[in-house]
Design a protein around this motif. Structure first.
Motif, PDB file in Angstrom:
ATOM      1  N   PRO A  28       0.887  -0.845   0.126  1.00 20.21           N
ATOM      2  CA  PRO A  28       0.096   0.047  -0.015  1.00 20.21           C
ATOM      3  C   PRO A  28       0.518   1.199   0.011  1.00 20.21           C
ATOM      4  CG  PRO A  28      -0.987  -1.701   1.876  1.00 20.21           C
ATOM      5  CD  PRO A  28       0.063  -1.987   1.282  1.00 20.21           C
ATOM      6  N   GLU A  29       2.114   1.590   0.458  1.00 18.59           N
ATOM      7  CA  GLU A  29       2.777   2.751   0.834  1.00 18.59           C
ATOM      8  C   GLU A  29       3.911   2.727  -0.686  1.00 18.59           C
ATOM      9  OE1 GLU A  29       5.160  -0.546   3.907  1.00 18.59           O
ATOM     10  OE2 GLU A  29       2.807   0.333   2.686  1.00 18.59           O
ATOM     11  N   GLU A  30       3.787   1.711  -1.477  1.00 11.91           N
ATOM     12  CA  GLU A  30       4.678   2.158  -2.557  1.00 11.91           C
ATOM     13  C   GLU A  30       3.370   2.264  -3.684  1.00 11.91           C
ATOM     14  OE1 GLU A  30       7.407  -1.600  -2.324  1.00 11.91           O
ATOM     15  OE2 GLU A  30       5.626  -2.325  -2.749  1.00 11.91           O
ATOM     16  N   LEU A  31       2.529   1.714  -3.099  1.00 12.89           N
ATOM     17  CA  LEU A  31       0.706   2.239  -4.366  1.00 12.89           C
ATOM     18  C   LEU A  31       0.955   3.446  -3.693  1.00 12.89           C
ATOM     19  CD1 LEU A  31      -1.653  -0.749  -4.216  1.00 12.89           C
ATOM     20  CD2 LEU A  31      -0.356   0.269  -6.005  1.00 12.89           C
ATOM     21  N   ALA A  32       0.965   3.941  -3.013  1.00 11.58           N
ATOM     22  CA  ALA A  32       0.817   5.982  -3.263  1.00 11.58           C
ATOM     23  C   ALA A  32       1.786   6.178  -3.796  1.00 11.58           C
ATOM     24  CB  ALA A  32       0.571   5.712  -0.646  1.00 11.58           C
ATOM     25  N   ALA A  37       0.955   8.241 -11.117  1.00  8.51           N
ATOM     26  CA  ALA A  37       1.546   8.209 -12.470  1.00  8.51           C
ATOM     27  C   ALA A  37       0.949   7.031 -13.374  1.00  8.51           C
ATOM     28  CB  ALA A  37       2.969   7.354 -11.694  1.00  8.51           C
ATOM     29  N   VAL A  38       1.513   7.580 -14.752  1.00  5.93           N
ATOM     30  CA  VAL A  38       1.539   7.225 -16.233  1.00  5.93           C
ATOM     31  C   VAL A  38       1.559   5.497 -15.734  1.00  5.93           C
ATOM     32  CG1 VAL A  38       1.334   9.088 -17.200  1.00  5.93           C
ATOM     33  CG2 VAL A  38       3.474   7.224 -16.871  1.00  5.93           C
ATOM     34  N   ASP A  39       0.490   4.446 -16.642  1.00  8.31           N
ATOM     35  CA  ASP A  39       1.033   2.930 -16.735  1.00  8.31           C
ATOM     36  C   ASP A  39       2.764   2.871 -16.875  1.00  8.31           C
ATOM     37  OD1 ASP A  39      -0.662   0.780 -16.998  1.00  8.31           O
ATOM     38  OD2 ASP A  39       0.880   0.415 -18.431  1.00  8.31           O
ATOM     39  N   LYS A  40       2.866   3.292 -17.649  1.00  8.96           N
ATOM     40  CA  LYS A  40       4.677   3.042 -17.939  1.00  8.96           C
ATOM     41  C   LYS A  40       5.575   2.738 -16.240  1.00  8.96           C
ATOM     42  CE  LYS A  40       8.470   3.529 -21.281  1.00  8.96           C
ATOM     43  NZ  LYS A  40       9.872   3.380 -19.954  1.00  8.96           N
ATOM     44  N   ARG A  41       5.132   3.570 -16.239  1.00 17.42           N
ATOM     45  CA  ARG A  41       5.627   4.522 -15.027  1.00 17.42           C
ATOM     46  C   ARG A  41       5.349   3.441 -13.760  1.00 17.42           C
ATOM     47  NH1 ARG A  41      10.010   5.372 -11.406  1.00 17.42           N
ATOM     48  NH2 ARG A  41       9.475   6.337  -9.404  1.00 17.42           N
ATOM     49  N   ARG A  42       4.304   3.170 -13.432  1.00 14.55           N
ATOM     50  CA  ARG A  42       4.107   2.344 -12.298  1.00 14.55           C
ATOM     51  C   ARG A  42       3.798   0.518 -12.759  1.00 14.55           C
ATOM     52  NH1 ARG A  42      -0.767   3.101  -9.366  1.00 14.55           N
ATOM     53  NH2 ARG A  42      -1.557   1.049 -10.348  1.00 14.55           N
TER      54      ARG A  42
END
Length: 226
Positions: A28-32, A37-42
């Motif tokens: 969860p803390e990473e998702l935050a 962010a755009v999909d490529k960055r995620r």
């Protein structure tokens, strides 16, 4: 690719192609950190952290979140140090126990020329002259991209030791090839600003290794305790 540049005490995990682009589960803390962010960055953010967690497991450490800290540097579990890198089609994480090394930096880049106008902002005049000589000897290697990657690895090893920014032109890097090959070698980064103090000694530079494949260039810097 990365692991051949590192001592045996370092655990490196890498991923290529579709595996490097797969959206791995995040804490969860990473998702935050990538909520907007755009999909490529995620995907890049998630894939390289999946590599980091596999490296933790290999070191006998419970996998956990890796969130960005100051200037984006990853915050590692207590007792570990490490470095991560990702680019198109590749990502890797390298971790080691803090007792084995003082610092570590890795970087990977596509093996192609730097965009027009980038090299003058990265290279010192002496570095540019040395790159020209290397290009004349081994034109199959994009030495400008290798220099850029080496400077990235130097910064990644520098920052955890100092907490300070290091400009591209504050390190003078001299690259050499291993005997009989143009695909593997080492480099010396002479620091042009006061270096970090490690083991009671102020460092004047870092040592690194590099490799080139058809698609990527990779570099690594390791800093021993003494």
């Amino acid at each position: 690719m990365i692991d051949e540049l590192l001592p045996d005490s370092v655990v490196a995990v890498e991923a290529y192609g579709e595996e490097a682009r797969r959206l791995a589960p995040l804490y969860p803390e990473e998702l935050a950190c990538v909520a907007r962010a755009v999909d490529k960055r995620r995907r890049e953010f998630a894939a390289v952290r999946a590599c980091a967690r596999r490296a933790m497991e290999k070191l006998g450490v419970q996998p956990q979140a890796v969130v960005p800290g100051e200037r984006g540097a990853p915050r590692w579990p207590e007792g570990l140090i490490g470095s991560m890198t990702h680019c198109d089609g590749y990502c890797a994480a390298a971790l080691v126990r803090a007792g084995d090394l003082a610092s570590l930096g890795v970087d990977a880049e596509p093996h192609g020329p730097l965009p027009d106008g980038v090299l003058p902002s990265v290279a010192l005049p002496d570095e540019a002259r040395r790159l020209a000589n290397l290009t004349a000897l081994h034109p199959e290697v994009h030495w400008d991209r290798l220099l850029f990657s080496a400077k990235e690895s130097v910064y990644k090893a520098w920052f955890p030791l100092t907490g300070k920014w290091l400009d591209f032109k504050e390190a003078d890097i001299e690259v050499h090839t291993d005997p009989g090959t143009s695909r593997l070698g080492g480099f010396r980064a002479a620091l042009l600003v006061p270096g970090p103090v490690v083991g009671g000694r102020r460092l004047s530079g870092f040592e690194g290794r590099w490799t080139v494949t058809g698609s990527h260039v990779a570099t690594a810097v390791t800093v021993p305790h003494a």
